[in-house]
Every structure is written in structure tokens, then in C-alpha cells.
Write a protein that holds these residues in place. Sequence first.
Motif, PDB file in Angstrom:
ATOM      1  N   ALA A  46       0.708  -1.283   0.057  1.00 30.43           N
ATOM      2  CA  ALA A  46       0.126  -0.048  -0.068  1.00 30.43           C
ATOM      3  C   ALA A  46       0.864   1.406  -0.092  1.00 30.43           C
ATOM      4  O   ALA A  46       2.099   1.132   0.425  1.00 30.43           O
ATOM      5  N   ALA A  47       0.469   2.309  -0.549  1.00 29.35           N
ATOM      6  CA  ALA A  47       0.970   3.578  -0.511  1.00 29.35           C
ATOM      7  C   ALA A  47      -0.102   4.524   0.119  1.00 29.35           C
ATOM      8  O   ALA A  47      -1.198   4.684   0.197  1.00 29.35           O
ATOM      9  N   PHE A  48       0.675   5.496   0.873  1.00 27.33           N
ATOM     10  CA  PHE A  48       0.049   6.510   1.592  1.00 27.33           C
ATOM     11  C   PHE A  48       0.666   7.874   1.448  1.00 27.33           C
ATOM     12  O   PHE A  48       1.819   8.004   1.144  1.00 27.33           O
ATOM     13  N   MET A  49      -0.154   8.943   1.525  1.00 29.97           N
ATOM     14  CA  MET A  49       0.409  10.489   1.342  1.00 29.97           C
ATOM     15  C   MET A  49      -0.594  11.471   1.594  1.00 29.97           C
ATOM     16  O   MET A  49      -1.830  11.069   1.826  1.00 29.97           O
ATOM     17  N   ALA A  50      -0.157  12.680   1.545  1.00 31.22           N
ATOM     18  CA  ALA A  50      -1.251  13.835   1.604  1.00 31.22           C
ATOM     19  C   ALA A  50      -1.214  14.405   0.488  1.00 31.22           C
ATOM     20  O   ALA A  50      -0.246  14.576  -0.325  1.00 31.22           O
ATOM     21  N   ILE A  51      -2.409  14.724  -0.206  1.00 30.75           N
ATOM     22  CA  ILE A  51      -2.729  15.162  -1.615  1.00 30.75           C
ATOM     23  C   ILE A  51      -3.331  16.682  -1.358  1.00 30.75           C
ATOM     24  O   ILE A  51      -4.390  16.537  -0.860  1.00 30.75           O
ATOM     25  N   THR A  52      -2.884  17.983  -1.717  1.00 28.14           N
ATOM     26  CA  THR A  52      -3.263  19.016  -1.202  1.00 28.14           C
ATOM     27  C   THR A  52      -3.630  19.792  -2.587  1.00 28.14           C
ATOM     28  O   THR A  52      -3.011  19.813  -3.697  1.00 28.14           O
ATOM     29  N   ASN A  53      -4.902  20.159  -2.701  1.00 28.30           N
ATOM     30  CA  ASN A  53      -5.588  20.789  -4.121  1.00 28.30           C
ATOM     31  C   ASN A  53      -5.405  22.128  -4.135  1.00 28.30           C
ATOM     32  O   ASN A  53      -5.844  22.876  -3.193  1.00 28.30           O
ATOM     33  N   GLN A  54      -4.429  22.640  -4.788  1.00 29.24           N
ATOM     34  CA  GLN A  54      -3.903  24.004  -4.858  1.00 29.24           C
ATOM     35  C   GLN A  54      -4.629  24.935  -6.093  1.00 29.24           C
ATOM     36  O   GLN A  54      -3.920  25.719  -6.471  1.00 29.24           O
ATOM     37  N   THR A  55      -5.705  24.245  -6.799  1.00 30.01           N
ATOM     38  CA  THR A  55      -6.424  24.679  -7.648  1.00 30.01           C
ATOM     39  C   THR A  55      -7.294  25.540  -7.208  1.00 30.01           C
ATOM     40  O   THR A  55      -7.567  25.888  -5.994  1.00 30.01           O
ATOM     41  N   HIS A  56      -8.249  26.197  -8.346  1.00 33.43           N
ATOM     42  CA  HIS A  56      -9.163  27.216  -7.973  1.00 33.43           C
ATOM     43  C   HIS A  56     -10.243  26.327  -8.395  1.00 33.43           C
ATOM     44  O   HIS A  56     -11.560  26.841  -8.500  1.00 33.43           O
ATOM     45  N   ALA A  57     -10.402  24.988  -8.018  1.00 33.88           N
ATOM     46  CA  ALA A  57     -11.556  24.307  -8.444  1.00 33.88           C
ATOM     47  C   ALA A  57     -11.670  22.937  -7.635  1.00 33.88           C
ATOM     48  O   ALA A  57     -10.400  22.406  -7.342  1.00 33.88           O
ATOM     49  N   ASP A  58     -12.804  22.477  -7.397  1.00 34.69           N
ATOM     50  CA  ASP A  58     -12.914  21.098  -6.590  1.00 34.69           C
ATOM     51  C   ASP A  58     -12.399  20.053  -7.597  1.00 34.69           C
ATOM     52  O   ASP A  58     -12.604  20.385  -8.886  1.00 34.69           O
ATOM     53  N   ASP A  59     -11.925  18.943  -7.395  1.00 29.31           N
ATOM     54  CA  ASP A  59     -11.465  17.794  -8.319  1.00 29.31           C
ATOM     55  C   ASP A  59     -11.653  16.521  -7.746  1.00 29.31           C
ATOM     56  O   ASP A  59     -12.021  16.589  -6.317  1.00 29.31           O
ATOM     57  N   ARG A  60     -11.212  15.505  -8.230  1.00 28.15           N
ATOM     58  CA  ARG A  60     -11.305  14.233  -7.725  1.00 28.15           C
ATOM     59  C   ARG A  60     -10.194  13.511  -8.277  1.00 28.15           C
ATOM     60  O   ARG A  60      -9.828  13.269  -9.439  1.00 28.15           O
ATOM     61  N   GLY A  93     -13.537   7.353  -6.538  1.00 23.40           N
ATOM     62  CA  GLY A  93     -12.447   7.944  -6.178  1.00 23.40           C
ATOM     63  C   GLY A  93     -12.335   8.812  -5.023  1.00 23.40           C
ATOM     64  O   GLY A  93     -13.503   8.647  -4.471  1.00 23.40           O
ATOM     65  N   PHE A  94     -11.849   9.716  -4.868  1.00 25.54           N
ATOM     66  CA  PHE A  94     -11.674  10.611  -3.743  1.00 25.54           C
ATOM     67  C   PHE A  94     -11.851  12.028  -4.233  1.00 25.54           C
ATOM     68  O   PHE A  94     -11.040  12.561  -4.850  1.00 25.54           O
ATOM     69  N   ALA A  95     -12.877  12.601  -3.653  1.00 29.85           N
ATOM     70  CA  ALA A  95     -13.082  13.993  -3.792  1.00 29.85           C
ATOM     71  C   ALA A  95     -12.133  15.078  -3.035  1.00 29.85           C
ATOM     72  O   ALA A  95     -11.772  14.415  -1.726  1.00 29.85           O
ATOM     73  N   ILE A  96     -11.370  15.959  -3.743  1.00 29.25           N
ATOM     74  CA  ILE A  96     -10.607  16.796  -2.923  1.00 29.25           C
ATOM     75  C   ILE A  96     -10.838  18.213  -3.250  1.00 29.25           C
ATOM     76  O   ILE A  96     -10.876  19.020  -4.534  1.00 29.25           O
ATOM     77  N   ALA A  97     -11.587  19.199  -2.464  1.00 32.11           N
ATOM     78  CA  ALA A  97     -12.197  20.326  -2.429  1.00 32.11           C
ATOM     79  C   ALA A  97     -10.875  21.381  -2.991  1.00 32.11           C
ATOM     80  O   ALA A  97      -9.821  20.988  -2.336  1.00 32.11           O
ATOM     81  N   GLU A  98     -11.363  22.330  -3.336  1.00 29.81           N
ATOM     82  CA  GLU A  98     -10.202  23.408  -3.419  1.00 29.81           C
ATOM     83  C   GLU A  98      -9.690  23.883  -2.189  1.00 29.81           C
ATOM     84  O   GLU A  98     -10.638  24.122  -1.357  1.00 29.81           O
ATOM     85  N   GLY A  99      -8.476  23.704  -2.105  1.00 28.67           N
ATOM     86  CA  GLY A  99      -7.829  24.238  -0.890  1.00 28.67           C
ATOM     87  C   GLY A  99      -7.659  23.061   0.122  1.00 28.67           C
ATOM     88  O   GLY A  99      -6.792  23.375   1.138  1.00 28.67           O
ATOM     89  N   ASP A 100      -8.196  22.066  -0.077  1.00 25.16           N
ATOM     90  CA  ASP A 100      -8.153  20.870   0.850  1.00 25.16           C
ATOM     91  C   ASP A 100      -6.912  19.897   0.843  1.00 25.16           C
ATOM     92  O   ASP A 100      -6.372  19.856  -0.367  1.00 25.16           O
ATOM     93  N   THR A 101      -6.604  19.216   1.941  1.00 23.88           N
ATOM     94  CA  THR A 101      -5.863  18.183   1.671  1.00 23.88           C
ATOM     95  C   THR A 101      -6.255  16.753   2.039  1.00 23.88           C
ATOM     96  O   THR A 101      -6.989  16.931   3.024  1.00 23.88           O
ATOM     97  N   HIS A 102      -6.521  15.981   1.266  1.00 21.97           N
ATOM     98  CA  HIS A 102      -6.924  14.671   1.389  1.00 21.97           C
ATOM     99  C   HIS A 102      -5.651  13.616   1.950  1.00 21.97           C
ATOM    100  O   HIS A 102      -4.761  13.358   1.222  1.00 21.97           O
ATOM    101  N   MET A 103      -5.849  13.068   3.073  1.00 25.60           N
ATOM    102  CA  MET A 103      -4.729  11.964   3.652  1.00 25.60           C
ATOM    103  C   MET A 103      -5.329  10.767   2.928  1.00 25.60           C
ATOM    104  O   MET A 103      -6.181  10.130   3.156  1.00 25.60           O
ATOM    105  N   LEU A 104      -4.238  10.080   2.362  1.00 22.67           N
ATOM    106  CA  LEU A 104      -4.261   8.599   2.171  1.00 22.67           C
ATOM    107  C   LEU A 104      -3.456   8.112   3.142  1.00 22.67           C
ATOM    108  O   LEU A 104      -2.282   8.215   3.519  1.00 22.67           O
ATOM    109  N   LYS A 105      -4.089   7.324   4.345  1.00 24.53           N
ATOM    110  CA  LYS A 105      -3.467   6.602   5.466  1.00 24.53           C
ATOM    111  C   LYS A 105      -3.594   5.435   5.900  1.00 24.53           C
ATOM    112  O   LYS A 105      -4.662   4.916   5.313  1.00 24.53           O
TER     113      LYS A 105
END
Length: 158
Positions: A46-60, A93-105
Amino acid sequence: MSLKSVFLVAAAAAALVGSAFADGAHKFMVHDQYARVSSPIAKAGAAFMAITNQTHADDRLIDVRSDVAARVQLHTHKEGDDGVMKMMHVEEGFAIAEGDTHMLKRGGDHIMFMGLNQALNHGDVVKVTLVFENAGEIEIEVPVDLERKAEGHGSHSN
């Protein structure tokens, strides 16, 4: 030290930190990434990480690819009706809102490597492609860390 030297040192330092950015207008930052297996002969990891959405829009995050295993999927843990935690593929998949960090842990959302093509030894590096619905693909390198403790992954939240 010249401005060019300062820039090169800064670029080298950023590379060593292990963060990755998508090119273009849509930017995601990936940091604190690592991969694990339960034993040297394991057929899954398995792999784990923090993914931060630094865009100006929600993404997935909709897909993940790597040559390290026959199947690579986005997974999560969910409690079944019997109270037992089970891993399951998250097809949407995993939704990652604008400006949020999604943890894979551990114990939560993560990347699953099934049918490993090679042993994953401490210090190895796994190449992984993250696929986002809008931002496209990001290629990252994920170090294998078999000594890392679960609580040492960081204190970020979804």
C-alpha cells in the motif's frame, strides 16, 4: 552565491523533500508519501500520502497506476455489518475540494498494490501516476519505508 545558484539549490532541496506538483493551471501538491508491505514475500502493498488541492476548483482523484503490481487501485476501509473492518475498492475515487488536503493513510483511504511484480524493500522507490478528473495526471515517486510507524504519517486531516 549567484541568483542561478540559489535557484538550483532551492530546486534540489525541493526535490529531496519529495513533493510533486502538477504542471499548468491545475496544481496539486503531494507530500509525505511512502509505501509499505507487510513482509518481504508479500504479494500486496500500500501507499500513503497527503494530497493538497492548490487549484481554484474542486477535483477528484479517480485512478492510480504503477508498473509495480498487476492491479493498482484506490481503496478504503469500511466497517461491515458484522463490525469487521474490510478493505474495498473506491471506484468513484476521492473528492478533494479546492484548498483541501486529502490524506491517504493506514486504516483509511489508500493506494493498494495487488499482485506485486517485485519485492518492495526498504529504500526502494515506486513510480506512481495519480489521475485526477480535471487536473489530469501527476507522476510521483514513492519511497518504500518499512520502518515507519502509523502515527508518524502526519497530522493532516481530510
